[in-house]
Design a protein around this motif. Structure first.
Motif, PDB file in Angstrom:
ATOM      1  N   THR A  86      -2.727  -1.016  -5.599  1.00 21.01           N
ATOM      2  CA  THR A  86      -3.061   0.214  -4.778  1.00 21.01           C
ATOM      3  C   THR A  86      -2.574   1.366  -6.023  1.00 21.01           C
ATOM      4  N   VAL A 101       0.617  -1.294  -0.016  1.00 18.14           N
ATOM      5  CA  VAL A 101      -0.027  -0.043   0.134  1.00 18.14           C
ATOM      6  C   VAL A 101       0.725   1.282   0.039  1.00 18.14           C
ATOM      7  N   VAL A 137      -8.207  -3.172  -2.766  1.00 16.69           N
ATOM      8  CA  VAL A 137      -7.195  -3.863  -1.861  1.00 16.69           C
ATOM      9  C   VAL A 137      -7.473  -4.789  -1.055  1.00 16.69           C
TER      10      VAL A 137
END
Length: 314
Positions: free
Chosen positions: A200, A114, A239
């Protein structure tokens, strides 16, 4: 939310029944008889018949299936064909190691993926973005066993000096267990970090083009707040979905990592059980992994509702 939870629990029961039925059918229709696997190639007909009788395999298949479902309804996974021990006990002994392996790796790959994806999205088509893209492609192209062996090769001298042994990791309460898990965590996390960085990044680029992001910028909000508080929160929905699926599925696919690093987890247990044809253990591990997949997907549904109020049931 209560209605959503009830529906998901009913779906879980249906999925467990379907999975258990399919696994039961595949294992009992296997061309390699269990009694031959247990008795060995030299076992005679009388010995094989005795083994079948002791295991209850001489009864009609519908009777075996009905008894199998009744045991499952009571929470009884049966006994191992090989050592006679309770399957639930065998899984319980190995499960903590696999849980620690998956949980530690999940924290690393989610945080790393992320962070890398969000950073590259804010610097799209820049030098950092291009360099990260190359690393992502490299990570996604590398098989798990290659990553594990490469880490062992590159760090073979460092762990012993730093107090990080990388083999024969026992139960979580054993001395040095946590230090022994460092390399397996890194090995497993590196493979998925690349995929999460790419996911991401793509999600962030889509979100940053939304009207409400432009509105937030026009109001004079700081760019960091716009990107990381408003943009990243919305971008986390896909995600989170993928994270739930991966964590659940990874519970049953850690065989390579456990084998390379000598971890006595569920992956090793099912690998050994398949080698000797221990059907109850195979079924027990399959149902355990299915439970984790269902739980992970349920957590994703609830997390989705927390991240985005628009998807909450009325």
């Amino acid at each position: 939310m209560a209605a959503l939870l009830v529906r998901r629990l009913l779906h879980a029961v249906l999925v467990l029944w379907l999975v258990s039925t399919l696994v039961f059918a595949f294992l009992h229709l296997s061309p390699a008889p269990v009694e031959r696997v247990i008795g060995g190639p030299r076992a005679g007909a009388e010995t094989l018949a005795l083994i079948r009788a002791n295991l209850g395999l001489d009864r009609p298949l519908p009777v075996q299936y009905a008894e199998f479902l009744l045991r499952l309804a009571r929470g009884d996974l049966g006994d191992s064909y090989v050592n006679g021990g309770a399957v639930a006990g065998l899984i319980a002994d190995r499960l903590p190691t696999t849980l620690v392996l998956v949980a530690g790796a999940a924290v690393l790959w989610l945080a790393g993926g992320v962070a890398a994806g969000a950073l590259t999205a804010t610097r799209a088509r820049g030098l950092w973005d291009r360099a990260t893209t190359v690393l992502v492609l490299l990570g996604m192209s590398m098989p798990a066993f290659v990553m594990a062996l490469a880490l062992l090769l590159l760090l073979s001298s460092w762990p012993a000096q730093a107090g990080l042994p990388h083999f024969e990791a026992g139960p979580p309460m054993q001395e040095h267990f946590w230090r022994r898990m460092v390399l397996p965590w890194i090995s497993l996390a590196l493979l998925l970090t690349a995929a999460y960085a790419r996911l991401t990044r793509g999600s962030m680029l889509d979100v940053l083009e939304e009207d409400y992001i432009r509105t937030a910028r026009s109001k004079g909000l700081p760019e960091r707040r716009v990107v990381y508080r408003h943009g990243l929160r919305a971008a986390m929905a896909p995600v989170l979905t993928q994270f739930g699926v991966d964590v659940g599925m990874l519970m049953g696919s850690t065989i390579v990592t456990e084998k390379v690093f000598g971890l006595q987890g569920v992956g090793q247990l099912v690998h050994q059980s398949i080698a000797v044809g221990d059907s109850p253990v195979i079924i027990g591990v399959t149902l355990t992994v299915t439970l984790f997949v269902i739980a992970a997907n349920l957590a994703v549904d609830l997390g989705y509702a927390l991240l985005d109020p628009r998807v909450r049931p009325a």
